[in-house]
Design a protein around this motif. Structure first.
Motif, PDB file in Angstrom:
ATOM      1  N   PHE A 277      13.272  -6.649   2.083  1.00 21.58           N
ATOM      2  CA  PHE A 277      11.930  -6.871   1.514  1.00 21.58           C
ATOM      3  C   PHE A 277      10.877  -6.417   2.331  1.00 21.58           C
ATOM      4  O   PHE A 277      11.408  -6.537   3.753  1.00 21.58           O
ATOM      5  CB  PHE A 277      11.679  -8.087   0.640  1.00 21.58           C
ATOM      6  N   THR A 278       9.840  -6.053   2.103  1.00 20.03           N
ATOM      7  CA  THR A 278       8.644  -5.931   3.186  1.00 20.03           C
ATOM      8  C   THR A 278       7.382  -6.901   2.683  1.00 20.03           C
ATOM      9  O   THR A 278       7.252  -6.939   1.441  1.00 20.03           O
ATOM     10  CB  THR A 278       8.365  -4.427   2.907  1.00 20.03           C
TER      11      THR A 278
ATOM     12  N   HIS B  85      12.975   5.990   6.463  1.00 23.25           N
ATOM     13  CA  HIS B  85      12.649   7.141   5.368  1.00 23.25           C
ATOM     14  C   HIS B  85      11.434   7.862   5.797  1.00 23.25           C
ATOM     15  O   HIS B  85      11.561   9.211   5.558  1.00 23.25           O
ATOM     16  CB  HIS B  85      12.022   6.045   4.178  1.00 23.25           C
TER      17      HIS B  85
ATOM     18  N   TRP C  52      18.024 -10.942  -3.695  1.00 24.85           N
ATOM     19  CA  TRP C  52      16.829 -10.590  -3.231  1.00 24.85           C
ATOM     20  C   TRP C  52      15.871 -11.928  -2.915  1.00 24.85           C
ATOM     21  O   TRP C  52      15.512 -12.132  -1.943  1.00 24.85           O
ATOM     22  CB  TRP C  52      16.353  -9.737  -3.971  1.00 24.85           C
TER      23      TRP C  52
ATOM     24  N   TRP D 133      14.769  -3.873  -1.891  1.00 26.50           N
ATOM     25  CA  TRP D 133      15.780  -2.861  -1.653  1.00 26.50           C
ATOM     26  C   TRP D 133      17.279  -3.168  -1.464  1.00 26.50           C
ATOM     27  O   TRP D 133      17.375  -4.450  -1.085  1.00 26.50           O
ATOM     28  CB  TRP D 133      15.324  -2.211  -0.426  1.00 26.50           C
TER      29      TRP D 133
ATOM     30  N   ARG E  79       9.302  -5.965   8.054  1.00 25.38           N
ATOM     31  CA  ARG E  79      10.632  -5.709   7.288  1.00 25.38           C
ATOM     32  C   ARG E  79      11.512  -6.707   7.513  1.00 25.38           C
ATOM     33  O   ARG E  79      11.900  -7.328   8.577  1.00 25.38           O
ATOM     34  CB  ARG E  79      10.863  -4.338   7.646  1.00 25.38           C
TER      35      ARG E  79
ATOM     36  N   SER F 111       7.662  -7.353  -1.128  1.00 24.77           N
ATOM     37  CA  SER F 111       7.613  -6.529  -2.119  1.00 24.77           C
ATOM     38  C   SER F 111       8.688  -5.584  -1.834  1.00 24.77           C
ATOM     39  O   SER F 111       9.432  -5.624  -0.785  1.00 24.77           O
ATOM     40  CB  SER F 111       6.277  -5.478  -2.103  1.00 24.77           C
ATOM     41  N   ARG F 112       8.676  -4.420  -2.485  1.00 29.40           N
ATOM     42  CA  ARG F 112       9.493  -3.314  -2.304  1.00 29.40           C
ATOM     43  C   ARG F 112      11.274  -3.786  -1.970  1.00 29.40           C
ATOM     44  O   ARG F 112      11.860  -3.744  -1.005  1.00 29.40           O
ATOM     45  CB  ARG F 112       9.302  -2.459  -0.829  1.00 29.40           C
TER      46      ARG F 112
ATOM     47  N   ASP G 179      10.839   3.694  11.163  1.00 28.97           N
ATOM     48  CA  ASP G 179      11.002   3.725   9.427  1.00 28.97           C
ATOM     49  C   ASP G 179      11.991   4.867   9.292  1.00 28.97           C
ATOM     50  O   ASP G 179      11.571   6.009   9.386  1.00 28.97           O
ATOM     51  CB  ASP G 179       9.981   3.958   9.004  1.00 28.97           C
TER      52      ASP G 179
ATOM     53  N   TYR H 123      16.668   4.251   2.743  1.00 28.91           N
ATOM     54  CA  TYR H 123      15.227   4.026   2.460  1.00 28.91           C
ATOM     55  C   TYR H 123      14.520   2.909   3.036  1.00 28.91           C
ATOM     56  O   TYR H 123      13.436   3.275   3.604  1.00 28.91           O
ATOM     57  CB  TYR H 123      15.376   3.950   0.908  1.00 28.91           C
ATOM     58  N   ALA H 124      15.140   1.561   3.060  1.00 23.29           N
ATOM     59  CA  ALA H 124      14.422   0.484   3.374  1.00 23.29           C
ATOM     60  C   ALA H 124      15.492  -0.514   4.213  1.00 23.29           C
ATOM     61  O   ALA H 124      15.246  -1.697   3.611  1.00 23.29           O
ATOM     62  CB  ALA H 124      13.785  -0.179   2.227  1.00 23.29           C
TER      63      ALA H 124
ATOM     64  N   SER I 172       3.785  -3.865   8.701  1.00 18.17           N
ATOM     65  CA  SER I 172       4.297  -4.853   7.772  1.00 18.17           C
ATOM     66  C   SER I 172       5.345  -5.547   8.599  1.00 18.17           C
ATOM     67  O   SER I 172       5.823  -5.196   9.437  1.00 18.17           O
ATOM     68  CB  SER I 172       4.469  -4.416   6.331  1.00 18.17           C
TER      69      SER I 172
END
Length: 407
Positions: free
Chosen positions: A282-283, A204, A331, A355, A312, A352-353, A202, A45-46, A310
């Motif tokens: 994180f992003t 995802h 995290w 993972w 990553r 954010s995000r 990416d 996913y990330a 962004s």
């Protein structure tokens, strides 16, 4: 289901989706199942987003062997080794140690490099047939070194890879600053390895876009919310049953379940040497000195990657942690470590995000691609390079079922 499919693919991460593509392109009827509500919602996913075609170095090496006592005692905050009395871990650990010799490190690295180059060619062929928007960019990559002995060892590997036709350059600190000016804040840097042909993307977005093409143009069926529980052979076919009681019938199954593969395959009498290495990401919005080039900080074991406008950031390695949930403390530590490494690379207060994903490691850092019986394909154990290896591994696995296929 009224008819039996040729193949059911278990797992809809990047490995499973590319596996479905390789099989469908060979004219096979395919379904893909996943326990989540859509594709690539777990480890794919990330992740770090790097397509590290030139960087295929195996984890097991003489250098890591020397550091193991330090890691076991918690001396390396970026690498957490969780010891276990589980016989599977003991077996995995012994096999890993056997691969820490210079000869095996070289052989494993070159074998991984060959697969990575196959992946790069397969990705280019896919994009020529089906232009997919997944923030793909050949941005190049810099591996940063803060220790002179580690930098010298990395330069020796450069010579090994050069014989295979891979382009990488050894850069001085000033050369690295010239290639990527944002590194001016990287204190203590002694040098870097530059891989100009490495890319980012990416995973995802890629998985979702490719799955739509598979459904629209190749007739691939999707079954989400299908938690594969058991596979039984009856009347010459495989009956795949979910934990919810649903059943899909097929002539073959292809297992692409990542860290969950050992448990599923064990019930079929098949063992695979996989142990999880948990990572985080994180992003965040780009900062005042955001890198243009993908960055791997070898000392802190974190990566920085421009993706979808962004930044990553991914890192931390917890070997033996089977819990896929995000640990808030870990995290937060990743955010703090990244900020200390490149303070102006991102707006860290807007991270954010969160993972976390379980990267399925083998002792050789090479995936298990096999057909142990006529009705079963295995494509698992891609470790930290699942995104990089996915396309090439899928082609290799599909060739085990259709060896006469020509692109």
């Amino acid at each position: 289901m009224t008819r039996a499919l040729d193949v059911v693919v278990l797992g809809a991460g990047v490995v499973g989706v590319t596996m479905a593509y390789a099989l469908a392109r060979r004219g096979l009827s395919v379904a893909i199942v996943d326990r989540r509500a859509g594709p690539a919602l777990e480890t794919s996913y990330a992740n770090g987003g790097q397509l590290s075609y030139a960087y295929s170095d195996a984890l097991a090496s003489p250098g890591l062997l020397r550091k193991l006592p330090f890691m076991v005692t918690g001396g390396d905050p970026a690498f957490d080794l969780k010891l276990s009395a589980d016989p599977a871990f003991l077996e995995w650990g012994l096999r890993f140690l056997r691969n820490c010799t210079a000869g095996r490190f070289s052989a494993n690295t070159l074998a991984a490099l060959e697969l990575a180059m196959e992946s790069r060619r397969a990705m280019a062929a896919l994009m020529a047939r089906h232009p997919i928007d997944f923030a793909h960019e050949v941005a190049g990559k810099l591996h940063l070194y803060y220790d002179r002995s580690a930098f010298s060892a990395a330069a020796e590997v450069l010579g090994i890879k050069a014989q295979a036709g891979v382009t990488q350059h050894r850069l001085t600190r000033d050369d690295a600053f010239a290639v990527e000016p944002s590194l001016a804040s990287a204190k203590g840097l002694v040098g870097a390895i530059y891989s100009p042909d490495d890319a980012v993307g990416d995973p995802h977005r890629f998985s979702a876009a490719l799955l739509k093409i598979l459904a629209d143009e190749y007739g691939v069926e999707t079954h989400f919310g299908f938690d594969a529980a058991a596979a039984r052979r009856r009347d010459g076919q495989i009956f795949l049953r979910s934990a919810q009681g649903d059943v899909i019938r097929a002539d073959h199954i292809a297992v692409c379940l990542g860290a969950a593969a050992p448990h599923f395959l064990r019930q079929m009498g098949i063992r695979v040497p996989i142990w999880p290495m948990k990572g985080y990401s994180f992003t965040a919005p780009p900062g005042a000195a955001a890198p243009r080039i993908s960055i791997t900080d070898t000392a802190r074991k974190i990566v920085f990657c421009r993706l979808n406008g962004s930044i990553r950031v991914a890192g931390i390695a917890e070997l033996g942690n089977w819990n896929g949930d995000v640990d808030p403390a870990q995290w937060a530590r990743l955010v703090d470590t990244a900020q200390h490494a490149l303070p102006d690379a991102a707006l860290y207060d807007q991270a954010s995000r969160p993972w976390a994903g379980l990267r399925p490691m083998t002792p050789r850092s090479l995936p298990v691609i096999a057909r142990p019986r006529p009705d079963l394909l295995i494509n698992v154990g891609h470790g930290m390079l699942g995104w990089t290896f996915a396309m090439g591994a899928a082609e290799r696995a599909a060739n085990l079922l259709r060896p006469d296929f020509r692109t």
